[in-house]
Design a protein around this motif. Structure first.
Motif, PDB file in Angstrom:
ATOM      1  N   GLU A 332       0.856  -1.351   0.169  1.00  0.00           N
ATOM      2  CA  GLU A 332      -0.050  -0.109   0.202  1.00  0.00           C
ATOM      3  C   GLU A 332       0.882   1.299  -0.139  1.00  0.00           C
ATOM      4  OE1 GLU A 332      -1.275  -2.219   2.795  1.00  0.00           O
ATOM      5  OE2 GLU A 332      -2.205  -3.357   1.164  1.00  0.00           O
ATOM      6  N   SER A 333       2.025   1.290  -0.194  1.00  0.00           N
ATOM      7  CA  SER A 333       2.870   2.314  -0.322  1.00  0.00           C
ATOM      8  C   SER A 333       2.941   2.977  -1.752  1.00  0.00           C
ATOM      9  CB  SER A 333       4.400   2.138   0.077  1.00  0.00           C
ATOM     10  OG  SER A 333       5.347   1.363  -0.853  1.00  0.00           O
ATOM     11  N   THR A 334       3.861   3.984  -1.693  1.00  0.00           N
ATOM     12  CA  THR A 334       3.665   4.788  -3.258  1.00  0.00           C
ATOM     13  C   THR A 334       5.268   5.226  -3.284  1.00  0.00           C
ATOM     14  OG1 THR A 334       3.082   6.126  -5.028  1.00  0.00           O
ATOM     15  CG2 THR A 334       2.899   7.009  -2.897  1.00  0.00           C
ATOM     16  N   TYR A 335       5.567   5.904  -4.444  1.00  0.00           N
ATOM     17  CA  TYR A 335       6.922   6.244  -4.500  1.00  0.00           C
ATOM     18  C   TYR A 335       7.489   7.164  -3.435  1.00  0.00           C
ATOM     19  CZ  TYR A 335       4.495   9.569  -7.437  1.00  0.00           C
ATOM     20  OH  TYR A 335       3.632  10.407  -7.953  1.00  0.00           O
ATOM     21  N   GLY A 336       8.713   7.116  -3.110  1.00  0.00           N
ATOM     22  CA  GLY A 336       9.270   8.105  -2.063  1.00  0.00           C
ATOM     23  C   GLY A 336       9.278   9.262  -2.239  1.00  0.00           C
ATOM     24  N   LEU A 337       9.000  10.213  -1.556  1.00  0.00           N
ATOM     25  CA  LEU A 337       9.111  11.689  -1.754  1.00  0.00           C
ATOM     26  C   LEU A 337      10.400  12.229  -2.158  1.00  0.00           C
ATOM     27  CD1 LEU A 337       6.761  12.795   1.578  1.00  0.00           C
ATOM     28  CD2 LEU A 337       6.224  12.696  -0.924  1.00  0.00           C
ATOM     29  N   ILE A 338      11.487  11.362  -1.305  1.00  0.00           N
ATOM     30  CA  ILE A 338      12.913  11.684  -1.469  1.00  0.00           C
ATOM     31  C   ILE A 338      13.518  10.859  -2.419  1.00  0.00           C
ATOM     32  CG2 ILE A 338      15.145  11.934  -0.536  1.00  0.00           C
ATOM     33  CD1 ILE A 338      12.828  13.603   1.057  1.00  0.00           C
ATOM     34  N   PRO A 339      14.469  11.390  -3.421  1.00  0.00           N
ATOM     35  CA  PRO A 339      14.767  10.567  -4.527  1.00  0.00           C
ATOM     36  C   PRO A 339      16.004   9.623  -4.034  1.00  0.00           C
ATOM     37  CG  PRO A 339      15.593  12.843  -4.707  1.00  0.00           C
ATOM     38  CD  PRO A 339      14.601  12.857  -3.776  1.00  0.00           C
ATOM     39  N   ALA A 340      16.237   8.657  -4.621  1.00  0.00           N
ATOM     40  CA  ALA A 340      17.481   7.717  -4.052  1.00  0.00           C
ATOM     41  C   ALA A 340      18.467   8.518  -3.683  1.00  0.00           C
ATOM     42  CB  ALA A 340      17.721   6.769  -5.303  1.00  0.00           C
ATOM     43  N   GLN A 341      19.112   7.871  -2.427  1.00  0.00           N
ATOM     44  CA  GLN A 341      20.161   8.628  -1.888  1.00  0.00           C
ATOM     45  C   GLN A 341      21.328   7.478  -1.675  1.00  0.00           C
ATOM     46  OE1 GLN A 341      20.183  11.786  -0.450  1.00  0.00           O
ATOM     47  NE2 GLN A 341      18.271  11.773  -1.702  1.00  0.00           N
ATOM     48  N   PRO A 342      22.625   7.883  -1.398  1.00  0.00           N
ATOM     49  CA  PRO A 342      23.627   6.820  -1.493  1.00  0.00           C
ATOM     50  C   PRO A 342      23.531   5.911  -0.478  1.00  0.00           C
ATOM     51  CG  PRO A 342      24.554   9.109  -1.144  1.00  0.00           C
ATOM     52  CD  PRO A 342      23.123   9.251  -1.012  1.00  0.00           C
ATOM     53  N   TRP A 343      22.856   6.115   0.518  1.00  0.00           N
ATOM     54  CA  TRP A 343      22.178   5.005   1.736  1.00  0.00           C
ATOM     55  C   TRP A 343      21.175   4.261   1.191  1.00  0.00           C
ATOM     56  CZ3 TRP A 343      17.305   6.176   2.793  1.00  0.00           C
ATOM     57  CH2 TRP A 343      17.080   7.457   2.868  1.00  0.00           C
ATOM     58  N   GLY A 344      20.428   4.575   0.268  1.00  0.00           N
ATOM     59  CA  GLY A 344      19.325   3.830  -0.104  1.00  0.00           C
ATOM     60  C   GLY A 344      17.941   4.542  -0.599  1.00  0.00           C
ATOM     61  N   VAL A 345      16.748   3.925  -0.742  1.00  0.00           N
ATOM     62  CA  VAL A 345      15.614   4.721  -1.262  1.00  0.00           C
ATOM     63  C   VAL A 345      14.658   4.718  -0.256  1.00  0.00           C
ATOM     64  CG1 VAL A 345      16.186   3.419  -3.391  1.00  0.00           C
ATOM     65  CG2 VAL A 345      14.814   2.281  -1.649  1.00  0.00           C
ATOM     66  N   THR A 346      13.413   5.677  -0.514  1.00  0.00           N
ATOM     67  CA  THR A 346      12.238   5.684   0.307  1.00  0.00           C
ATOM     68  C   THR A 346      11.094   5.509  -0.424  1.00  0.00           C
ATOM     69  OG1 THR A 346      12.094   7.965  -0.553  1.00  0.00           O
ATOM     70  CG2 THR A 346      13.540   7.763   1.201  1.00  0.00           C
ATOM     71  N   THR A 347       9.990   5.148   0.341  1.00  0.00           N
ATOM     72  CA  THR A 347       8.630   4.955  -0.189  1.00  0.00           C
ATOM     73  C   THR A 347       7.640   5.622   0.784  1.00  0.00           C
ATOM     74  OG1 THR A 347       8.515   2.929   1.486  1.00  0.00           O
ATOM     75  CG2 THR A 347       9.021   2.396  -0.872  1.00  0.00           C
ATOM     76  N   SER A 348       6.642   6.037   0.492  1.00  0.00           N
ATOM     77  CA  SER A 348       5.781   6.939   1.302  1.00  0.00           C
ATOM     78  C   SER A 348       4.317   6.356   1.297  1.00  0.00           C
ATOM     79  CB  SER A 348       5.533   8.169   0.370  1.00  0.00           C
ATOM     80  OG  SER A 348       6.696   8.870  -0.036  1.00  0.00           O
ATOM     81  N   LYS A 349       3.886   6.820   2.410  1.00  0.00           N
ATOM     82  CA  LYS A 349       2.457   6.870   2.657  1.00  0.00           C
ATOM     83  C   LYS A 349       2.028   8.151   3.244  1.00  0.00           C
ATOM     84  CE  LYS A 349       1.660   1.789   3.700  1.00  0.00           C
ATOM     85  NZ  LYS A 349       1.529   0.794   4.622  1.00  0.00           N
ATOM     86  N   PRO A 350       0.444   8.292   3.212  1.00  0.00           N
ATOM     87  CA  PRO A 350       0.150   9.724   4.028  1.00  0.00           C
ATOM     88  C   PRO A 350       0.542   9.868   5.301  1.00  0.00           C
ATOM     89  CG  PRO A 350      -1.773   8.456   2.728  1.00  0.00           C
ATOM     90  CD  PRO A 350      -0.542   7.543   2.779  1.00  0.00           C
TER      91      PRO A 350
END
Ligand code: FHN
Length: 421
Positions: A332-350
């Motif tokens: 139930e997540s969607t794409y992360g608000l923050i783009p990929a970083q050297p340490w990893g990636v993000t996903t988002s929910k409200p």
């Protein structure tokens, strides 16, 4: 692999304008299981003692095996170890939310009880049963959507099918005759006799123009109005976008889409390839695809006896254990608000941002740029341990927890309103 993400404008336009309500479950599902299972599974990439490198399900093509000779394999195909509930249990334990299995691949052999062609598992093999009905029931019983893969054009068994030019002359082929006599009637069987299908996974389109493809889609949707047809039905049609094999888009993509990967190096079973993606690799792949807003459908290639390879079972179960405690950051997540970083990636929910720390920083500081002071809590997802953090000039720095999860530590950030100015 082939890139099938054609007609990008249409998909992006649709995603921003109107969402197909049938795709809501799909976009939330995030993790699917692909199953490639056919006569090729028994051959395992070897023909007349020669080992052919590559996807096992392409053996007939690689070895240019005459259709009449290849068809004889059916007479010894007897997957007596197949147990539908075992496969469905593994999918459940792995945290899988949908399953797509090959009803007929390019070899032309129907892995279900087809009245259209006798070249099928019930009529032509000593197994003599239909595994698909049992698998569909067992899968749905576990709350997992069930779907079929169908090779609608490539069919190396048929003189008028696509792709076999070592046996049959291209010039003599009548593709429309093949569609009328086999492809469309078999699709009708599959879309009529096996309950509600979450997905119909068309593959390797060909032989039809746009209108003919639209007619095929309309005819099949009349049988399964809610089923999602993959974009590999061709001509820019379909209900969701499938990227090429092992292809992940570089940036977040709106709408319903899917990346597909083998678990080892072959879709169909091959006995000599032990290069199975580890749980960590699967989890990183899942996080990366989810961070762009898409689904990962990971393939399993059962052998000719109906057994799922040991490492597929072992590593999928380990993935399921990780999802048991970290699934909130994926499902139930969607794409992360923050783009990929050297340490990893993000996903988002409200109201939530999840940091998937795939490469823990040496200095133990996770730097998150471009966030404001609406943050209410920063914690490790698995056990809700609050983490120390500081915020300066819209840059958040979170102290990496000491006992980090070996596969992927997920850090959750709760916030009110918006996280970015
Ligand atoms: O040719 C097929 C291949 O055998 C396999 O089924 C993959 C899965 O996406 N699809 C085609 C190649 O892209």
């Amino acid at each position: 692999g082939f890139s099938f993400a054609q007609d990008i404008d249409r998909w992006d336009k649709e995603a921003s304008e109107k969402e197909n309500p049938n795709t809501v479950w799909f976009k939330n599902a995030k993790f699917g299981m692909f199953i490639h299972w056919g006569l090729y599974s028994k051959l395992a990439g070897v023909w007349k003692d020669k080992d052919y490198y590559g996807s096992g399900e392409w053996l007939m093509n690689q070895a240019k095996i005459p259709a009449s000779e290849y068809a004889k394999v059916a007479s010894s195909f007897n997957p007596v170890k197949f147990k539908a509930q075992e496969w469905a249990d593994l999918a459940k334990d792995a945290g899988i939310r949908y399953m797509v299995i090959t009803a007929k691949h390019h070899e032309g052999f129907a892995m279900y009880d087809s009245k259209v062609s006798d070249f099928n598992i019930v009529k032509a093999s000593p197994y003599g049963k239909d595994p698909m009905k049992a698998l569909a029931d067992a899968t749905r019983k576990r709350g997992i959507q069930f779907g079929f893969y169908y090779s609608q054009f490539l069919d190396w068994h048929e003189p008028n099918g696509g792709g076999n030019n070592w046996d049959f002359k291209e010039a003599d082929k009548d593709y429309l005759k093949y569609y009328k006599e086999k492809s469309i009637p078999q699709l009708k069987e599959l879309l009529t006799n096996y309950g509600n299908l979450g997905i119909v996974w068309f593959d390797m389109p060909g032989g039809l123009n746009k209108q003919q493809t639209q007619d095929l889609v309309d005819e099949m949707h009349a049988l399964q109005p809610k089923s999602l047809f993959s974009s590999r039905v061709g001509q820019g049609l379909g209900d969701y976008r499938t990227f090429g094999d092992s292809e992940v888009p570089a940036t977040p993509i709106k709408g319903a889409w899917e990346s597909i990967y083998t678990h080892n190096d072959s879709w169909g079973y091959i006995s000599h390839d032990m290069n199975f993606k580890s749980p960590e690799e699967i989890i990183h792949l899942l996080a990366n695809v989810a961070s762009k807003g898409g689904n990962l459908m990971l393939n399993v290639g059962p052998d000719g006896e109906g057994k799922i390879p040991y490492y597929s079972e072992k590593f999928l179960r380990a993935t399921g254990l990780w999802l048991k405690v970290n699934g909130e950051s994926i499902y139930e997540s969607t794409y992360g608000l923050i783009p990929a970083q050297p340490w990893g990636v993000t996903t988002s929910k409200p109201g939530k941002l999840f940091l998937h720390v795939l490469n823990p920083p040496k200095d133990g500081k996770i730097v998150v740029p471009g966030v404001n002071s609406n943050i209410t809590k920063v914690y490790r997802l698995t056990d809700k341990t609050a983490l120390k953090y500081s915020l300066k000039d819209q840059t958040l720095i979170v102290a990496m927890p000491h006992s980090a999860d070996p596969h992927n530590t997920v850090i959750a950030i709760n916030y009110t309103g918006t996280l970015q100015d």
